[in-house]
Design a protein around this motif. Structure first.
Motif, PDB file in Angstrom:
ATOM      1  N   ARG A  12     -90.746  34.680  -1.880  1.00 29.18           N
ATOM      2  CA  ARG A  12     -91.007  34.681  -3.188  1.00 29.18           C
ATOM      3  C   ARG A  12     -90.270  34.989  -3.778  1.00 29.18           C
ATOM      4  N   HIS A  20     -94.507  28.584  -9.186  1.00 25.43           N
ATOM      5  CA  HIS A  20     -95.578  30.215  -8.966  1.00 25.43           C
ATOM      6  C   HIS A  20     -95.791  30.045  -7.475  1.00 25.43           C
ATOM      7  N   THR A  22     -96.564  30.874  -3.377  1.00 29.00           N
ATOM      8  CA  THR A  22     -97.939  31.631  -3.451  1.00 29.00           C
ATOM      9  C   THR A  22     -97.752  31.071  -1.096  1.00 29.00           C
ATOM     10  N   ARG A  24    -100.415  31.424   2.302  1.00 30.78           N
ATOM     11  CA  ARG A  24    -101.351  31.226   2.765  1.00 30.78           C
ATOM     12  C   ARG A  24    -101.724  31.648   4.158  1.00 30.78           C
ATOM     13  N   CYS A  34     -96.088  26.312  -3.723  1.00 29.16           N
ATOM     14  CA  CYS A  34     -95.261  26.219  -4.529  1.00 29.16           C
ATOM     15  C   CYS A  34     -96.226  25.528  -5.676  1.00 29.16           C
TER      16      CYS A  34
END
Length: 127
Positions: A12, A20, A22, A24, A34
């Protein structure tokens, strides 16, 4: 195995210049996104960037590693994700360059999916 918390946090931080970021969990791996586009995957704290025909030359060095894959029906299915050389983790500028190339590939994949997705016709409601 999915990304450890410390590796996920490291990614990150390194990928923050892109937008941004993230993550998962997916199928025993971790997808790295992104702005909603999957540019990489992590398995066993190894990072694999998305590769396509347009960025393959940039990732030439990664060809020495096996691509991300999974077993299916007694065989192995290779995915379009190549392992990032560990030296990149000590070279933040080059790491971001590789990540930008992977993100561009993710955009192309998303655009291609949008072009080939069947359009749905809405059905008129009956009263």
């Amino acid at each position: 195995m999915v990304a450890s918390d410390s590796f996920a946090e490291f990614l990150r931080e390194q990928l923050a210049p892109l937008g941004h970021v993230t993550m998962r969990r997916m199928f025993g791996k971790t997808g790295v996104f992104c702005d909603g586009l999957m540019l990489a995957m992590v398995r066993d704290d190894a990072l694999y960037f998305r590769v396509d025909d347009d960025n393959r030359a940039i990732f030439k060095e990664a060809e020495v590693f096996p691509p991300l894959n999974y077993a299916k029906k007694g065989g192995t299915i290779d995915l379009a994700f190549w392992r990032a050389p560990e030296r990149l983790f000590d070279e933040p500028d080059e790491f971001v360059t590789w990540a930008r190339a992977a993100l561009a590939a993710a955009r192309r994949v998303a655009a291609k999916r949008e072009r080939v997705a069947p359009t749905r016709k809405s059905k008129a409601r009956r009263k």
